[in-house]
Design an enzyme around this catalytic site. Structure first.
Site, PDB file in Angstrom:
ATOM      1  N   ARG A 191       0.886  -1.214   0.000  1.00 44.24           N
ATOM      2  CA  ARG A 191      -0.032  -0.014  -0.057  1.00 44.24           C
ATOM      3  C   ARG A 191       0.999   1.354  -0.022  1.00 44.24           C
ATOM      4  O   ARG A 191       0.567   2.403   0.625  1.00 44.24           O
ATOM      5  CB  ARG A 191      -0.824   0.063   1.273  1.00 44.24           C
ATOM      6  CG  ARG A 191      -1.737  -1.285   1.333  1.00 44.24           C
ATOM      7  CD  ARG A 191      -2.720  -1.184  -0.074  1.00 44.24           C
ATOM      8  NE  ARG A 191      -3.740  -2.479  -0.002  1.00 44.24           N
ATOM      9  CZ  ARG A 191      -3.033  -3.529  -0.659  1.00 44.24           C
ATOM     10  NH1 ARG A 191      -2.069  -3.498  -1.210  1.00 44.24           N
ATOM     11  NH2 ARG A 191      -3.821  -4.725  -0.712  1.00 44.24           N
ATOM     12  N   SER A 270     -11.341  -0.075   2.964  1.00 45.57           N
ATOM     13  CA  SER A 270     -10.721  -0.448   4.264  1.00 45.57           C
ATOM     14  C   SER A 270     -10.113   0.851   4.716  1.00 45.57           C
ATOM     15  O   SER A 270      -9.239   1.485   4.020  1.00 45.57           O
ATOM     16  CB  SER A 270      -9.464  -1.520   3.808  1.00 45.57           C
ATOM     17  OG  SER A 270     -10.072  -2.521   3.371  1.00 45.57           O
ATOM     18  N   GLU A 375      -5.991   4.394   5.969  1.00 45.13           N
ATOM     19  CA  GLU A 375      -5.429   4.156   4.510  1.00 45.13           C
ATOM     20  C   GLU A 375      -5.782   5.547   3.785  1.00 45.13           C
ATOM     21  O   GLU A 375      -4.910   5.851   2.776  1.00 45.13           O
ATOM     22  CB  GLU A 375      -6.005   2.950   3.927  1.00 45.13           C
ATOM     23  CG  GLU A 375      -5.655   2.535   2.681  1.00 45.13           C
ATOM     24  CD  GLU A 375      -6.202   1.184   2.347  1.00 45.13           C
ATOM     25  OE1 GLU A 375      -6.037   0.920   1.133  1.00 45.13           O
ATOM     26  OE2 GLU A 375      -5.973   0.261   3.178  1.00 45.13           O
TER      27      GLU A 375
END
Length: 383
Positions: A191, A270, A375
């Site tokens: 990520r 998420s 995130e």
């Protein structure tokens, strides 16, 4: 068609580039008319946030570059907006220029794919599956634009874009040039990427991929949940359409496919990344789990690189810390379908959302000694 049966989809050369690529620059450029005091909430999947002082929508690469150069020359803060699926914008909005990238371009030549940054990602995935090419089929249903995928190194169900991205074309605000970065130069990790490391430097214009012709079959299925749903073993290949449809079904069951009527999808997907722990941190974590939940409880654990690093599940941590599906009584709550998604139930403010996020972070840290990291990108606010 049953999973496991070979199906060869037709090969095709598909083009749909409507904006000039960096290799075909326009000689003249009409100024784009901005909107003033422009609402940003409708441009995000959270549907949260105040207005931008100025909103510019760019439909070609040249318009993107011109808008960035104009803001930089004037010293104006710049916010780049794609699909808005990874943004948390403060209630006061953004004091500067918001640049909405709405470029179009889908160029498929054999297994080589080039996407303009503004292409809708999930639509692009569907078109590659229709063309019989594997490599991003398990990334179906992810909201947002193609230009955001290398920034976050978007991944799900055993696939990451870093496995298929060959080059990223971007405007470098430091050198004031359009550059082409190789996969290695993008510095992809979990990520993360060069673009996320230096968010003020690069504006993605185009993303290039090299996909796989596997006779109509998917890439090997890596994710255990996907394999179970397909009735195959990890490592098996299945018809591309079956892989995509299964992932869409799994995502929809977790509220991870956009639906305007379903508040569980008014989210950024998420909200927290899965923590990566050193070997020492993992042993300390296991002791905390045993003390809280019992010696017989084993948390999810996956190898995460060298030196014994371990990745565990943020969703598991949230749930076991007491934040179950549907948690909350206000206008911002945990999704009723997935503990990793924080949602706007229709009347929330950004501060409502952040209050919930902070409560979850504090609770998980108290329970397990792990600090969750958000995130989505925050604009004008912090956790």
């Amino acid at each position: 068609m049953s999973p496991g049966l070979t199906s060869r989809a037709p090969r095709a050369r598909l083009t749909g580039v409507t904006g000039p690529s960096p290799r075909r620059r326009a000689r003249t450029l009409e100024p784009v008319q901005p909107l003033l005091d422009a609402p940003l909430a409708p441009l995000t999947t959270f549907r949260l946030g105040g207005p931008a002082t100025r909103l510019v929508t760019a439909t070609t690469d040249d318009e993107v570059v011109a808008a960035v150069r104009e803001a930089d020359a004037a010293g104006t803060p710049l916010l780049v907006v794609g699909g808005g699926s990874n943004l948390v914008i403060g209630d006061k909005g953004f004091d500067g220029t918001a640049l909405r990238i709405a470029t179009k371009g889908f160029d498929l030549d054999g297994t080589k794919l080039e996407l303009a940054a503004g292409e809708v990602w999930t639509d692009a995935v569907a078109r590659t599956v229709e063309a019989g090419l594997a490599g991003i089929e398990c990334l179906a249903g992810i909201p947002g634009s193609a230009g955001a995928t290398p920034i976050q190194n978007v991944g799900a169900y055993g696939q990451d874009v870093s496995a298929t991205v060959t080059e990223v074309v971007a405007y470098d605000r430091r050198t004031e040039e359009t550059v082409t970065l190789t996969n290695a130069e993008c510095a992809f990790s979990y990520r993360h990427s060069l673009f996320k490391e230096h968010p003020e430097r690069y504006v993605v214009l185009r993303v290039r991929f090299d996909l796989e012709d596997a006779d109509g079959l998917s890439a090997p299925i890596k994710y255990a949940e996907t394999a179970r749903a397909l009735g195959v073993e990890a490592g098996d290949r299945v018809p591309l359409a079956a892989a995509r449809e299964t992932v869409l079904r799994l995502r929809a069951g977790k509220g991870m496919v956009l639906d305007p009527e379903d508040h569980d999808t008014w989210s950024a997907g998420s909200f927290f990344t899965n923590p990566i722990l050193t070997a020492e941190e993992y042993e300390t974590f296991l002791a905390r789990v045993a003390g809280r939940l019992g010696e017989d409880v084993t948390p999810p654990a996956f190898p995460a690189g060298e030196d014994g690093a371990v990745k565990t599940s943020a969703a598991w941590l949230i749930d076991r810390a007491g934040f179950t599906k549907g948690y909350g009584s206000g206008p911002a709550r945990i999704s009723t379908k997935h503990t990793l998604a924080l949602t706007n139930r229709g009347e929330a403010t950004t501060e409502d959302l952040l209050a919930l996020a902070r409560e979850v972070v504090a609770g998980v840290h108290e329970a397990f000694g792990i600090t969750l990291v958000n995130e989505p990108v925050t604009v004008g606010v912090e956790l």
